[in-house]
Design an enzyme around this catalytic site. Structure first.
Site, PDB file in Angstrom:
ATOM      1  N   LYS A 150       1.125  14.109   7.508  1.00 24.62           N
ATOM      2  CA  LYS A 150       1.355  13.154   8.603  1.00 24.62           C
ATOM      3  C   LYS A 150       1.749  11.813   7.995  1.00 24.62           C
ATOM      4  O   LYS A 150       0.914  11.027   7.574  1.00 24.62           O
ATOM      5  CB  LYS A 150       0.096  12.985   9.463  1.00 24.62           C
TER       6      LYS A 150
ATOM      7  N   GLU B  86      -7.981  -8.999   3.035  1.00 28.00           N
ATOM      8  CA  GLU B  86      -6.673  -8.469   2.649  1.00 28.00           C
ATOM      9  C   GLU B  86      -5.645  -8.923   3.684  1.00 28.00           C
ATOM     10  O   GLU B  86      -5.841  -8.762   4.881  1.00 28.00           O
ATOM     11  CB  GLU B  86      -6.700  -6.937   2.591  1.00 28.00           C
TER      12      GLU B  86
ATOM     13  N   GLY C  87      -4.517   3.835   3.245  1.00 27.17           N
ATOM     14  CA  GLY C  87      -4.328   2.899   4.353  1.00 27.17           C
ATOM     15  C   GLY C  87      -5.435   1.865   4.343  1.00 27.17           C
ATOM     16  O   GLY C  87      -5.998   1.551   3.291  1.00 27.17           O
ATOM     17  N   SER C  88      -5.767   1.384   5.536  1.00 28.05           N
ATOM     18  CA  SER C  88      -6.735   0.286   5.604  1.00 28.05           C
ATOM     19  C   SER C  88      -8.163   0.780   5.424  1.00 28.05           C
ATOM     20  O   SER C  88      -8.489   1.940   5.700  1.00 28.05           O
ATOM     21  CB  SER C  88      -6.620  -0.418   6.959  1.00 28.05           C
TER      22      SER C  88
ATOM     23  N   VAL D 170      -9.747   2.064   8.856  1.00 30.92           N
ATOM     24  CA  VAL D 170      -9.425   3.455   9.234  1.00 30.92           C
ATOM     25  C   VAL D 170     -10.083   4.415   8.231  1.00 30.92           C
ATOM     26  O   VAL D 170     -10.603   5.469   8.612  1.00 30.92           O
ATOM     27  CB  VAL D 170      -7.893   3.667   9.291  1.00 30.92           C
ATOM     28  N   GLY D 171     -10.081   4.022   6.955  1.00 28.94           N
ATOM     29  CA  GLY D 171     -10.689   4.867   5.923  1.00 28.94           C
ATOM     30  C   GLY D 171     -12.160   5.144   6.209  1.00 28.94           C
ATOM     31  O   GLY D 171     -12.651   6.257   6.033  1.00 28.94           O
TER      32      GLY D 171
ATOM     33  N   CYS E  20      -0.985  -2.419  -1.883  1.00 26.63           N
ATOM     34  CA  CYS E  20      -2.443  -2.523  -2.048  1.00 26.63           C
ATOM     35  C   CYS E  20      -2.757  -3.233  -3.346  1.00 26.63           C
ATOM     36  O   CYS E  20      -3.837  -3.767  -3.520  1.00 26.63           O
ATOM     37  CB  CYS E  20      -3.152  -1.190  -2.101  1.00 26.63           C
TER      38      CYS E  20
ATOM     39  N   GLU F 141      -7.779   5.933  -0.409  1.00 21.78           N
ATOM     40  CA  GLU F 141      -7.182   4.855  -1.197  1.00 21.78           C
ATOM     41  C   GLU F 141      -6.971   3.702  -0.218  1.00 21.78           C
ATOM     42  O   GLU F 141      -6.071   3.762   0.611  1.00 21.78           O
ATOM     43  CB  GLU F 141      -5.836   5.379  -1.736  1.00 21.78           C
TER      44      GLU F 141
HETATM   45  C1  UN1 Z   1       0.284   0.750  -3.170  1.00 21.62           C
HETATM   46  O1  UN1 Z   1       0.485  -0.444  -3.036  1.00 21.62           O
HETATM   47  O2  UN1 Z   1      -0.318   1.375  -2.296  1.00 21.62           O
HETATM   48  O3  UN1 Z   1       1.168  -0.148  -8.815  1.00 21.62           O
HETATM   49  C2  UN1 Z   1       0.766   1.536  -4.320  1.00 21.62           C
HETATM   50  C3  UN1 Z   1       2.008  -0.355  -7.943  1.00 21.62           C
HETATM   51  C4  UN1 Z   1       2.826   0.792  -7.416  1.00 21.62           C
HETATM   52  C5  UN1 Z   1       2.041   1.573  -6.436  1.00 21.62           C
HETATM   53  C6  UN1 Z   1       1.415   0.718  -5.368  1.00 21.62           C
HETATM   54  N1  UN1 Z   1       3.252   1.642  -8.493  1.00 21.62           N
HETATM   55  O4  UN1 Z   1       2.170  -1.473  -7.474  1.00 21.62           O
END
Ligand code: UN1
Length: 505
Positions: free
Chosen positions: A177, A387, A230-231, A234-235, A286, A252
Site C-alpha cells: 500500500k 518534527e 511514516g509518522s 500513525v506508527g 526523516c 520507521e
Molecule cells: C527517509 O527520509 O525516510 O539517508 C529516508 C537518507 C536517504 C534515505 C532517507 N538515503 O537521507
C-alpha cells in the site's frame, strides 16, 4: 477535457479497478493544476482480495529456491537501470523533489535490488556444535508469510524497494500500500516486478488512504507482518493493533536530527552539510537536519555563511535542473510547516530568513516554502523538539562538547546525527554517546547507503533496522533445527553430565 490516465490495483496477477469503482487524483505538487493520473480508490474489500491472493501464492513462492528468487530481483535491478531517467522524471512530477535527487532515489532502489539479488544466494543461517554426540544443530531462515508493506511519499521508489525486495527474496508474498500522494511511481515499481517475472499473487498492490486501506491491512488476520514508514503517531496506532494480534511489526518513524558544529570544525564543510541536510528534499526526509548545535566561538561566522546560502537557493519545479529546492508535498504539509514557524516566532525564536510560503515567478501553483533558519532556539523549545518535515532549520548555541551532546540527545527521536570536528577524540566520544541509530562524522545527517542498516532509537522506531543485511532479520523467521543421528534417546542438559558431579572446570 482530456481524461487522465488511470492507474489500477494489481491483485493475483491482474490489473483491476477498486471494488468501489471510485478514483482519486495524483497531482504535481510544483503545479497543482496538473493531474498526473487517476488512481483506484480502494478499501477493505480490495485488501481482502489482495490478502487472499497473497496467501494463495505463498504456498508456491516459499518453495522457489532463494537463488531463483534472487535472479528475478537481478532482472528488477536491470530494468530499473534501463528506466532510471524516465522514472526519475515521473518521480519529480509526482512528488516534487528535484531531478538530481529523484535520480538518487531511483538509484537507491537499483542498489537495493542488486543487494537483494545477491542475498538470494546467502540468506545465511548458522551451524553450531551440539552438546551431545552424533547430533547436529543449525538455524535456517524461513519466510514470515504475507507481508503488508506501507510506504511514505518522500522516497517513492527507494523506501518501497527497502521493503519489497528483501521481503520477496526471503520468500514472502506481499500486499503493498503505497502513499496516496505517490501512487503512480509505486505502480511503475510493481509493473517492473511483474515484467521481471514475479509470479501472479506474489506482489499485490492496493491503492488508497491509510484509514481505508492501510489500517484494513494492519488489522487483517491473514497478514503476518507489517512494515510501515511514516509518522510516529500513525506508527503508534499500528504498533497497538499489531501488538494486540501478536503480529510482527517493523516501524520507521519520525526524526529530529541534529548536526553538531564544534569550534574546530571545517566551517565551509559544515555549511555545505547543513544546507544539503536541511533543505535537500525540501526538508522532507526523516533524516533531515532539523537542528544545528553550534559552538559559540564559531557561531557568527557559521551563521552568516549559512543564511547567505539559504537565501540564494533557487526554488521551482524540480524538472528545471538549476532548481535546488522543490515544493512541499501538498497543501496540508505547507499549512503544517507554516504553523510550526508561526509558533516559533511567537515563542521568541529569531527568524533569520524564510518563514513563509514562497511567491514569485513560477511558484504560484506549487506548494513552495522559503528555506527558513531560526536562531536563538533552546534545546527544549518546540522548534527543537517537534518534527517539522519541511525546510526549517533551528540553531542552538552551546559552549562545550558536553553541552552539545546533551542538546543533541534532548529529543524523543533518535534517527540520525552528525558532528563536525577535526578532533578524533571528540569524534569517538560522539560515536559512543549519541542516542541515534545513525551517526555521520564530518558529513550531513542525510545520505544513508542502502547496504547498511537504517533506523533509529527511541520514538523513531521499535528496534528494527531496514537496509543491508539487517532488513533480512525483519523478513525472515529463524528456525532452529536439531538432527540427532545417534539412533538413541539423548537428553540435553542431562545425558552428557556425570550424575551427582559438578561439571569439569
Ligand atoms: C527517509 O527520509 O525516510 O539517508 C529516508 C537518507 C536517504 C534515505 C532517507 N538515503 O537521507
Amino acid at each position: 477535457m482530456k481524461t487522465a490516465t488511470r492507474y489500477l490495483n494489481f491483485i493475483g496477477g491482474r490489473w483491476v479497478e477498486a471494488a468501489s469503482g471510485r478514483w482519486f487524483e495524483s497531482r504535481n505538487p510544483a503545479d497543482h493544476g496538473e493531474v498526473v493520473g487517476e488512481v483506484a480508490k480502494s478499501g477493505a474489500e480490495d485488501v481482502d482480495r489482495a490478502v487472499a491472493a497473497a496467501q494463495k501464492a505463498f504456498a508456491g513462492w516459499r518453495l522457489v529456491p532463494a537463488p531463483r528468487r534472487g535472479e528475478i530481483l537481478g532482472r528488477v535491478a536491470a530494468i530499473l537501470r534501463e528506466r532510471k531517467e524516465e522514472l526519475s522524471r515521473l518521480l519529480t512530477r509526482e512528488m516534487g523533489k528535484v531531478l538530481e535527487e529523484a535520480r538518487g532515489d531511483v538509484q537507491e532502489s537499483i542498489d537495493t535490488a542488486a543487494y537483494a539479488a545477491g542475498e538470494g544466494v546467502r540468506l545465511m543461517g548458522k551451524t553450531v556444535p551440539s552438546e551431545l554426540a552424533d547430533k547436529f544443530a543449525m538455524t535456517i531462515r524461513v519466510p514470515v508469510g504475507v507481508c503488508g508493506l506501507i510506504s511514505p511519499w518522500n522516497f517513492p521508489t527507494a523506501i518501497p524497494s527497502w521493503k519489497l525486495f528483501p521481503a520477496l527474496v526471503s520468500g514472502n508474498t506481499v500486499v503493498f500500500k503505497p502513499a496516496s500522494d505517490t501512487p503512480i511511481v509505486a505502480t511503475e515499481m510493481v509493473r517492473i516486478l511483474e515484467e521481471a517475472g514475479v509470479p501472479a499473487g506474489v506482489v499485490n498492490l492496493v491503492h488508497g488512504g491509510g484509514g481505508d486501506v492501510g489500517m484494513a491491512l494492519v488489522r487483517h488476520p491473514g497478514v503476518a507482518l507489517i512494515s510501515f514508514t511514516g509518522s510516529s503517531g500513525v506508527g503508534r496506532e499500528i504498533a497497538g493493533e499489531c501488538g494486540k494480534a501478536l503480529k510482527r511489526c517493523s516501524l520507521e518513524l519520525g526524526g529530529k536530527n541534529a548536526s553538531i558544529v564544534m569550534d574546530d570544525a571545517d566551517l565551509e564543510l559544515a555549511v555545505d552539510g547543513s544546507i544539503w541536510g536541511a533543505f535537500g528534499t525540501t526538508g522532507q526526509r526523516c533524516t533531515a537536519t532539523s537542528r544545528v548545535i553550534v559552538h559559540s566561538k564559531v557561531k557568527d561566522v557559521y551563521l552568516q555563511a549559512l543564511v547567505k546560502r539559504a537565501r540564494g537557493l533557487k526554488l521551482g519545479s524540480g524538472l528545471d535542473e538549476s532548481v535546488k529546492v522543490g515544493p512541499l508535498m501538498n497543501e496540508a504539509r505547507r499549512v503544517e510547516v507554516h504553523s510550526h514557524v508561526e509558533a516559533g516566532v511567537k515563542a521568541g525564536a529569531k527568524l533569520l530568513c524564510g518563514g513563509r510560503p514562497a511567491s514569485g515567478a513560477g511558484l504560484a501553483n506549487g506548494w513552495f516554502y522559503e528555506p527558513t533558519v531560526f536562531d536563538g532556539v533552546k534545546p527544549g523549545d518546540a522548534l527543537a523538539q517537534e518534527e517539522i518535515f519541511g525546510p526549517v532549520l533551528s540553531v542552538i548555541t552551546v559552549d562545550s562538547f558536553d553541552e552539545a551532546i546533551a542538546a543533541l540527545n534532548n529529543s524523543k527521536y533518535g534517527l540520525s546525527a552528525s558532528i563536525y570536528t577535526r578532533d578524533v577524540n571528540r569524534a569517538f566520544r560522539a560515536i559512543r554517546d549519541v542516542e541515534t541509530g545513525i551517526l555521520y562524522v564530518n558529513s550531513s545527517t542525510i545520505g544513508a547507503e542502502n547496504h547498511l542498516p537504517f533506523g533509529g532509537l527511541k520514538e523513531t522506531g521499535n528496534g528494527h533496522r531496514e537496509g543491508g543485511w539487517a532488513a533480512y532479520d525483519i523478513y525472515t523467521e529463524i528456525r532452529t533445527v536439531y538432527v540427532d543421528y545417534s539412533g538413541k534417546l539423548q537428553r540435553a542438559q542431562i545425558d552428557n553430565r556425570p550424575q551427582g558431579q559438578a561439571a569439569p572446570r
